[in-house]
Design a protein around this motif. Structure first.
Motif, short mmCIF file in Angstrom:
data_model
loop_
_atom_site.label_atom_id
_atom_site.label_comp_id
_atom_site.label_asym_id
_atom_site.label_seq_id
_atom_site.Cartn_x
_atom_site.Cartn_y
_atom_site.Cartn_z
N MET A 109 0.84 -1.18 0.00
CA MET A 109 0.00 0.00 0.00
C MET A 109 0.88 1.25 0.00
O MET A 109 1.85 1.33 0.73
N ALA A 110 0.55 2.20 -0.85
CA ALA A 110 1.33 3.43 -0.99
C ALA A 110 0.93 4.42 0.10
O ALA A 110 -0.21 4.45 0.55
N LEU A 111 1.90 5.20 0.50
CA LEU A 111 1.63 6.24 1.48
C LEU A 111 0.97 7.43 0.81
O LEU A 111 1.36 7.84 -0.28
N ARG A 112 -0.02 7.97 1.44
CA ARG A 112 -0.68 9.17 0.91
C ARG A 112 -0.05 10.38 1.55
O ARG A 112 0.25 10.39 2.73
N ARG A 113 0.16 11.39 0.76
CA ARG A 113 0.66 12.65 1.29
C ARG A 113 -0.22 13.76 0.76
O ARG A 113 -0.86 13.63 -0.27
N PRO A 114 -0.26 14.86 1.47
CA PRO A 114 -1.11 15.97 0.99
C PRO A 114 -0.56 16.52 -0.34
O PRO A 114 0.64 16.46 -0.59
#
Length: 73
Positions: A1-6
């Protein structure tokens, strides 16, 4: 799962808009001086029977059409 960033925030400043408008005015003046059509489907094409220019001229014309300058000029 990829990390979400703003999402990255890019701000447009008044100076940027002024610089853009100045560049566009300069381009319009160059186009008017050279009498090159700037709109239409075949604006960048040459008329039938016209001989193509040198390789350098064709490269410069293509660079001008897409809005980039060539290094070393």
């Amino acid at each position: 799962m990829a990390l979400r960033r703003p999402p990255t925030r890019v701000e447009l400043k008044a100076d940027d808009i002024e610089e853009y408008n100045e560049i566009m005015r300069e381009r319009e003046m160059v186009m008017k001086e050279s009498n090159t059509p700037t709109t239409g489907r075949y604006a960048g094409s040459r008329p039938r029977g016209a001989k193509p220019g040198t390789s350098t001229q064709r490269k410069q014309a293509a660079a001008d059409r897409i809005g980039i300058g060539q290094p070393g000029r």
